[in-house]
Write an enzyme that holds these catalytic residues in place. Sequence first.
Site, PDB file in Angstrom:
ATOM      1  N   HIS A   1     -16.460 -32.796  19.406  1.00 42.43           N
ATOM      2  CA  HIS A   1     -17.905 -32.831  19.149  1.00 42.43           C
ATOM      3  C   HIS A   1     -18.207 -33.966  18.177  1.00 42.43           C
ATOM      4  O   HIS A   1     -17.496 -34.155  17.191  1.00 42.43           O
ATOM      5  CB  HIS A   1     -18.393 -31.518  18.529  1.00 42.43           C
ATOM      6  CG  HIS A   1     -18.165 -30.314  19.373  1.00 42.43           C
ATOM      7  ND1 HIS A   1     -18.794 -30.106  20.572  1.00 42.43           N
ATOM      8  CD2 HIS A   1     -17.367 -29.231  19.173  1.00 42.43           C
ATOM      9  CE1 HIS A   1     -18.395 -28.962  21.086  1.00 42.43           C
ATOM     10  NE2 HIS A   1     -17.522 -28.406  20.265  1.00 42.43           N
TER      11      HIS A   1
ATOM     12  N   GLU B   1     -12.600 -22.370  24.528  1.00 46.61           N
ATOM     13  CA  GLU B   1     -13.994 -21.988  24.331  1.00 46.61           C
ATOM     14  C   GLU B   1     -14.881 -22.712  25.350  1.00 46.61           C
ATOM     15  O   GLU B   1     -14.594 -23.842  25.757  1.00 46.61           O
ATOM     16  CB  GLU B   1     -14.419 -22.338  22.900  1.00 46.61           C
ATOM     17  CG  GLU B   1     -15.531 -21.487  22.361  1.00 46.61           C
ATOM     18  CD  GLU B   1     -15.721 -21.664  20.861  1.00 46.61           C
ATOM     19  OE1 GLU B   1     -16.648 -21.032  20.325  1.00 46.61           O
ATOM     20  OE2 GLU B   1     -14.965 -22.420  20.223  1.00 46.61           O
TER      21      GLU B   1
ATOM     22  N   ASP C   1     -17.583 -24.363  25.472  1.00 46.79           N
ATOM     23  CA  ASP C   1     -18.111 -25.708  25.267  1.00 46.79           C
ATOM     24  C   ASP C   1     -17.053 -26.779  25.523  1.00 46.79           C
ATOM     25  O   ASP C   1     -17.380 -27.967  25.626  1.00 46.79           O
ATOM     26  CB  ASP C   1     -18.684 -25.845  23.859  1.00 46.79           C
ATOM     27  CG  ASP C   1     -17.701 -25.453  22.779  1.00 46.79           C
ATOM     28  OD1 ASP C   1     -17.104 -24.363  22.887  1.00 46.79           O
ATOM     29  OD2 ASP C   1     -17.509 -26.219  21.818  1.00 46.79           O
TER      30      ASP C   1
ATOM     31  N   HIS D   1     -22.937 -21.271  19.429  1.00 41.96           N
ATOM     32  CA  HIS D   1     -22.308 -19.961  19.242  1.00 41.96           C
ATOM     33  C   HIS D   1     -23.365 -18.867  19.379  1.00 41.96           C
ATOM     34  O   HIS D   1     -23.557 -18.045  18.485  1.00 41.96           O
ATOM     35  CB  HIS D   1     -21.602 -19.854  17.889  1.00 41.96           C
ATOM     36  CG  HIS D   1     -20.296 -20.585  17.827  1.00 41.96           C
ATOM     37  ND1 HIS D   1     -19.718 -20.948  16.630  1.00 41.96           N
ATOM     38  CD2 HIS D   1     -19.458 -21.018  18.793  1.00 41.96           C
ATOM     39  CE1 HIS D   1     -18.580 -21.583  16.871  1.00 41.96           C
ATOM     40  NE2 HIS D   1     -18.391 -21.631  18.184  1.00 41.96           N
TER      41      HIS D   1
ATOM     42  N   HIS E   1     -10.228 -23.516  15.585  1.00 40.04           N
ATOM     43  CA  HIS E   1     -10.537 -22.293  14.858  1.00 40.04           C
ATOM     44  C   HIS E   1     -10.323 -21.043  15.712  1.00 40.04           C
ATOM     45  O   HIS E   1     -10.779 -19.953  15.357  1.00 40.04           O
ATOM     46  CB  HIS E   1     -11.978 -22.328  14.324  1.00 40.04           C
ATOM     47  CG  HIS E   1     -13.027 -22.404  15.415  1.00 40.04           C
ATOM     48  ND1 HIS E   1     -13.918 -21.390  15.640  1.00 40.04           N
ATOM     49  CD2 HIS E   1     -13.292 -23.344  16.324  1.00 40.04           C
ATOM     50  CE1 HIS E   1     -14.721 -21.709  16.642  1.00 40.04           C
ATOM     51  NE2 HIS E   1     -14.365 -22.891  17.055  1.00 40.04           N
TER      52      HIS E   1
ATOM     53  N   HIS F   1      -8.509 -26.412  24.038  1.00 40.36           N
ATOM     54  CA  HIS F   1      -9.205 -25.228  23.523  1.00 40.36           C
ATOM     55  C   HIS F   1      -9.958 -24.593  24.684  1.00 40.36           C
ATOM     56  O   HIS F   1     -10.498 -25.289  25.547  1.00 40.36           O
ATOM     57  CB  HIS F   1     -10.155 -25.670  22.410  1.00 40.36           C
ATOM     58  CG  HIS F   1     -10.918 -24.579  21.731  1.00 40.36           C
ATOM     59  ND1 HIS F   1     -10.470 -23.274  21.641  1.00 40.36           N
ATOM     60  CD2 HIS F   1     -12.122 -24.597  21.092  1.00 40.36           C
ATOM     61  CE1 HIS F   1     -11.359 -22.564  20.967  1.00 40.36           C
ATOM     62  NE2 HIS F   1     -12.377 -23.338  20.648  1.00 40.36           N
TER      63      HIS F   1
ATOM     64  N   TYR G   1     -20.303 -28.281   9.314  1.00 40.30           N
ATOM     65  CA  TYR G   1     -19.384 -27.775  10.334  1.00 40.30           C
ATOM     66  C   TYR G   1     -18.193 -27.083   9.673  1.00 40.30           C
ATOM     67  O   TYR G   1     -17.804 -25.980  10.053  1.00 40.30           O
ATOM     68  CB  TYR G   1     -18.919 -28.945  11.202  1.00 40.30           C
ATOM     69  CG  TYR G   1     -18.182 -28.567  12.454  1.00 40.30           C
ATOM     70  CD1 TYR G   1     -18.866 -28.354  13.648  1.00 40.30           C
ATOM     71  CD2 TYR G   1     -16.800 -28.455  12.473  1.00 40.30           C
ATOM     72  CE1 TYR G   1     -18.193 -28.029  14.818  1.00 40.30           C
ATOM     73  CE2 TYR G   1     -16.115 -28.129  13.628  1.00 40.30           C
ATOM     74  CZ  TYR G   1     -16.823 -27.923  14.794  1.00 40.30           C
ATOM     75  OH  TYR G   1     -16.143 -27.596  15.949  1.00 40.30           O
TER      76      TYR G   1
ATOM     77  N   ASP H   1     -11.605 -29.183  17.963  1.00 41.04           N
ATOM     78  CA  ASP H   1     -12.723 -28.937  17.052  1.00 41.04           C
ATOM     79  C   ASP H   1     -12.512 -29.513  15.657  1.00 41.04           C
ATOM     80  O   ASP H   1     -13.487 -29.750  14.933  1.00 41.04           O
ATOM     81  CB  ASP H   1     -12.966 -27.425  16.929  1.00 41.04           C
ATOM     82  CG  ASP H   1     -13.778 -26.876  18.093  1.00 41.04           C
ATOM     83  OD1 ASP H   1     -14.616 -27.620  18.621  1.00 41.04           O
ATOM     84  OD2 ASP H   1     -13.577 -25.713  18.467  1.00 41.04           O
TER      85      ASP H   1
END
Length: 396
Positions: free
Chosen positions: A225, A81, A83, A23, A145, A79, A192, A164
């Site tokens: 992850h 994002e 990553d 991030h 999230h 998701h 996390y 996530d």
Amino acid sequence: MSIPVKNTITWVGKIDWELRKFHGEEYSTHRGSTYNSYLVRDEKTVLVETVWTPFAKEFVQNLQKEIALDKIDYIIANHAECDHSGALPELMRLIPDTPIYCTANAVKSLKGHYHQDWNFKIVKSGDRLNIGSKDFIFIEAPMLHWPDSMFCYLTEDNVLFSSDAFGQHYATEHLFNDLVDQAELFQECLKYYANILTPFSAFVDRKIKEFVSLNVPLDMICTSHGVIWRDNPLQIVTKYVEWAADYQENQITIIYDTMWGGTRKMAEALAGGITEEDKEVTVKIYNAARSDKNDIISEIFKSKAIVVGSPTINRGILSAIAGILEEIRGLGFKNKKAAAFGTYGWSGESVAMIAERLQAGGFTIIDHGLKEMWNPDEQSLAKCEAFGKEFGTQVK
């Protein structure tokens, strides 16, 4: 590299041993991470998520060794994002018409990131995608999230692809939860949750209850992850339920920064007073300028109370304390107590400023705080010990 997961599910992701910040510079990853992507083969072949942008070309090259790209029938983007989706532009350049199944919010996000109008298929909770002998069931998970997040559940194999949720930044060659160091694993899981998911605890609790209400068997949780949960996968779900319920242990954490050692002396004296009053409580002390902020936040998450200190500088507080207080405010911790302390030379605003920011972050403030002039002498340190005893009594 590919790793068999279960039946016709194969891991085709990337292990990132070098990652130390995530991030941007916001999250420390002492043990690296993984970007988990999965290939599911049936009558139709599905790719679930991709990897982070820097590894896009490597990912596509490795994927081509596993399967001809034109044999991929569907892509699921749980998701948006980077990553998770970072390899999509490289992949879609080669298979541009392949449908991408995602939420409506994910379409907005993916277009915002990559400025491409791919073949999006918008799904909602309860929608199904049949791939032959089994179905993917989609479950929207907004604010876990990001607003676009979703899970998908694979019938017959009884596997939840959880994006996530239930993950951790933890690089490992072994991939499965029963094959790694359990202390390391759960330390990274808690970190996390504390640093990323704490503000969304109400959503976590609600989504877990929603999934449980589906009454489907669960043999495995494939995260985005870290490890895949195959041995008793519900153990991490149980932890999330516990963590989402305004979690605390019998711990008090003292966080400070200091210019010439005076505020440090106060912190140590406070700790002595607390432990003298309550022999059972765990007390930990962190210099915010010299400790990893995400590790500190993990300790705050575990604590029933915190004490925060800074000397006054330019009618304010030191930047390391200002930074951690801003992190605390954004995370929205619940059901925790706090107090402030610090040294000063002439104006002395720091203690009131810290207390005000802690209160704005949702903490219940105990006492008016404690401030001492210049370098604390024996009498001042005795006052600190007394303050610690009283604080320990009130939070006991």
